[in-house]
Design a protein around this motif. Sequence first.
Motif, PDB file in Angstrom:
ATOM      1  N   LEU A   1     -11.574 -11.729 -13.435  1.00  0.00           N
ATOM      2  CA  LEU A   1     -11.598 -11.321 -12.033  1.00  0.00           C
ATOM      3  C   LEU A   1     -10.203 -11.350 -11.414  1.00  0.00           C
ATOM      4  N   ALA A   2      -9.472 -12.428 -11.665  1.00  0.00           N
ATOM      5  CA  ALA A   2      -8.109 -12.512 -11.126  1.00  0.00           C
ATOM      6  C   ALA A   2      -7.223 -11.419 -11.719  1.00  0.00           C
ATOM      7  N   ASP A   3      -7.463 -11.069 -12.975  1.00  0.00           N
ATOM      8  CA  ASP A   3      -6.708  -9.970 -13.586  1.00  0.00           C
ATOM      9  C   ASP A   3      -6.990  -8.656 -12.861  1.00  0.00           C
ATOM     10  N   GLN A   4      -8.254  -8.450 -12.494  1.00  0.00           N
ATOM     11  CA  GLN A   4      -8.601  -7.259 -11.716  1.00  0.00           C
ATOM     12  C   GLN A   4      -7.804  -7.212 -10.413  1.00  0.00           C
ATOM     13  N   MET A   5      -7.698  -8.368  -9.755  1.00  0.00           N
ATOM     14  CA  MET A   5      -6.968  -8.428  -8.494  1.00  0.00           C
ATOM     15  C   MET A   5      -5.505  -8.070  -8.705  1.00  0.00           C
ATOM     16  N   ASN A   6      -4.930  -8.553  -9.803  1.00  0.00           N
ATOM     17  CA  ASN A   6      -3.522  -8.236 -10.087  1.00  0.00           C
ATOM     18  C   ASN A   6      -3.327  -6.749 -10.358  1.00  0.00           C
ATOM     19  N   VAL A   7      -4.294  -6.137 -11.011  1.00  0.00           N
ATOM     20  CA  VAL A   7      -4.221  -4.692 -11.249  1.00  0.00           C
ATOM     21  C   VAL A   7      -4.232  -3.947  -9.917  1.00  0.00           C
ATOM     22  N   ARG A   8      -5.090  -4.375  -8.995  1.00  0.00           N
ATOM     23  CA  ARG A   8      -5.157  -3.729  -7.691  1.00  0.00           C
ATOM     24  C   ARG A   8      -3.865  -3.953  -6.893  1.00  0.00           C
TER      25      ARG A   8
ATOM     26  N   GLU B   1       9.964 -15.102  -4.720  1.00  0.00           N
ATOM     27  CA  GLU B   1      10.782 -15.268  -3.523  1.00  0.00           C
ATOM     28  C   GLU B   1       9.995 -15.636  -2.276  1.00  0.00           C
ATOM     29  N   HIS B   2       8.697 -15.298  -2.242  1.00  0.00           N
ATOM     30  CA  HIS B   2       7.927 -15.474  -1.010  1.00  0.00           C
ATOM     31  C   HIS B   2       6.604 -16.215  -1.196  1.00  0.00           C
ATOM     32  N   GLY B   3       6.260 -16.573  -2.416  1.00  0.00           N
ATOM     33  CA  GLY B   3       5.029 -17.319  -2.651  1.00  0.00           C
ATOM     34  C   GLY B   3       3.852 -16.466  -3.054  1.00  0.00           C
ATOM     35  N   THR B   4       3.670 -15.348  -2.377  1.00  0.00           N
ATOM     36  CA  THR B   4       2.628 -14.380  -2.723  1.00  0.00           C
ATOM     37  C   THR B   4       3.169 -12.973  -2.493  1.00  0.00           C
ATOM     38  N   THR B   5       2.520 -12.010  -3.127  1.00  0.00           N
ATOM     39  CA  THR B   5       2.909 -10.609  -2.918  1.00  0.00           C
ATOM     40  C   THR B   5       2.729 -10.221  -1.458  1.00  0.00           C
ATOM     41  N   LEU B   6       1.613 -10.643  -0.870  1.00  0.00           N
ATOM     42  CA  LEU B   6       1.323 -10.294   0.525  1.00  0.00           C
ATOM     43  C   LEU B   6       2.419 -10.810   1.452  1.00  0.00           C
ATOM     44  N   ARG B   7       2.776 -12.068   1.323  1.00  0.00           N
ATOM     45  CA  ARG B   7       3.821 -12.631   2.197  1.00  0.00           C
ATOM     46  C   ARG B   7       5.146 -11.894   1.988  1.00  0.00           C
ATOM     47  N   GLY B   8       5.444 -11.564   0.740  1.00  0.00           N
ATOM     48  CA  GLY B   8       6.673 -10.843   0.467  1.00  0.00           C
ATOM     49  C   GLY B   8       6.700  -9.481   1.116  1.00  0.00           C
ATOM     50  N   LEU B   9       5.572  -8.761   1.053  1.00  0.00           N
ATOM     51  CA  LEU B   9       5.513  -7.429   1.658  1.00  0.00           C
ATOM     52  C   LEU B   9       5.542  -7.505   3.177  1.00  0.00           C
ATOM     53  N   MET B  10       4.953  -8.546   3.740  1.00  0.00           N
ATOM     54  CA  MET B  10       5.024  -8.709   5.192  1.00  0.00           C
ATOM     55  C   MET B  10       6.451  -9.002   5.633  1.00  0.00           C
TER      56      MET B  10
ATOM     57  N   ASP C   1       6.146   3.325 -11.007  1.00  0.00           N
ATOM     58  CA  ASP C   1       5.171   3.193 -12.078  1.00  0.00           C
ATOM     59  C   ASP C   1       4.710   1.742 -12.208  1.00  0.00           C
ATOM     60  N   GLU C   2       3.757   1.505 -13.127  1.00  0.00           N
ATOM     61  CA  GLU C   2       3.160   0.179 -13.239  1.00  0.00           C
ATOM     62  C   GLU C   2       4.165  -0.868 -13.702  1.00  0.00           C
ATOM     63  N   ALA C   3       5.073  -0.489 -14.584  1.00  0.00           N
ATOM     64  CA  ALA C   3       6.070  -1.443 -15.076  1.00  0.00           C
ATOM     65  C   ALA C   3       6.959  -1.943 -13.937  1.00  0.00           C
ATOM     66  N   GLU C   4       7.393  -1.032 -13.087  1.00  0.00           N
ATOM     67  CA  GLU C   4       8.215  -1.432 -11.943  1.00  0.00           C
ATOM     68  C   GLU C   4       7.387  -2.217 -10.940  1.00  0.00           C
ATOM     69  N   ALA C   5       6.111  -1.850 -10.783  1.00  0.00           N
ATOM     70  CA  ALA C   5       5.230  -2.590  -9.885  1.00  0.00           C
ATOM     71  C   ALA C   5       5.061  -4.031 -10.363  1.00  0.00           C
ATOM     72  N   LEU C   6       4.968  -4.219 -11.673  1.00  0.00           N
ATOM     73  CA  LEU C   6       4.867  -5.563 -12.235  1.00  0.00           C
ATOM     74  C   LEU C   6       6.122  -6.372 -11.939  1.00  0.00           C
ATOM     75  N   ARG C   7       7.273  -5.738 -12.071  1.00  0.00           N
ATOM     76  CA  ARG C   7       8.534  -6.427 -11.771  1.00  0.00           C
ATOM     77  C   ARG C   7       8.611  -6.805 -10.303  1.00  0.00           C
ATOM     78  N   LEU C   8       8.206  -5.865  -9.430  1.00  0.00           N
ATOM     79  CA  LEU C   8       8.229  -6.126  -7.991  1.00  0.00           C
ATOM     80  C   LEU C   8       7.283  -7.259  -7.621  1.00  0.00           C
ATOM     81  N   GLN C   9       6.109  -7.261  -8.229  1.00  0.00           N
ATOM     82  CA  GLN C   9       5.142  -8.317  -7.953  1.00  0.00           C
ATOM     83  C   GLN C   9       5.719  -9.681  -8.316  1.00  0.00           C
ATOM     84  N   ALA C  10       6.304  -9.779  -9.498  1.00  0.00           N
ATOM     85  CA  ALA C  10       6.896 -11.044  -9.936  1.00  0.00           C
ATOM     86  C   ALA C  10       8.017 -11.480  -8.996  1.00  0.00           C
TER      87      ALA C  10
END
Length: 212
Positions: A23-30, A56-65, A42-51
């Motif tokens: 389930l958590a893997d599904q969330m990461n895909v989304r 840097e911000h604790g979560t992807t959401l906080r980083g994007l905000m 692309d997905e490879a760059e998205a993976l790098r951005l997510q990491a």
Amino acid sequence: MLADIDTWVLDLDNTLYPAETGLADQMNVRIRAYLSNLFGTDEAEALRLQAQLVAEHGTTLRGLMNTRSIDPHDYLAWEHTIDYAVLRPDPVLAEVLRGLPGRRYLYTNGSAYHAEQVLGRLGLTGCIDGVFDILAADLVPKPYDESLDAFLASFGIDPVRAAMFDDLEVNLTGPHERGMTTVWVTSGTPYEQLADRRWRAADLPGFLRANI
């Protein structure tokens, strides 16, 4: 060994259900799909951005905000369009949680909607006395002190009489420093004590049954 505990603080994803459900893997895909759409990559760059955002911000959401001023509600709606049918009821965990003395709270970096879906699928809805989600934390995630302070204040929790369970060890550092008993839910031996008031457990129901 946990006789002095009267407040039980439970993480959600990969804590109340095993990571093997995917389930958590599904969330990461989304999440990566959201990043690909937002940045046109692309997905490879998205993976790098997510990491990078998580580091840097604790979560992807906080980083994007912080960096893109996105609408958090739009992000959460995108993230949680996942298939919850991979989860099955866990009557053993439900029985153990109902038998815990005191109060039982869910403390998650996800949304209340996500928590409701997961708890319902696991058959644990009636086992939890309150949910503290990312919106209740004003979008400040674990492991930030502001999030922990808000959680403790929200339910009037005495850290010394509380135990916190989480699959991410980093989320347990602050609680341990406040005097909480911490249990790192991860793979390995069924359970073992790492230090004073610090445990590691692969078998959450088994650990609770053996130590209360």
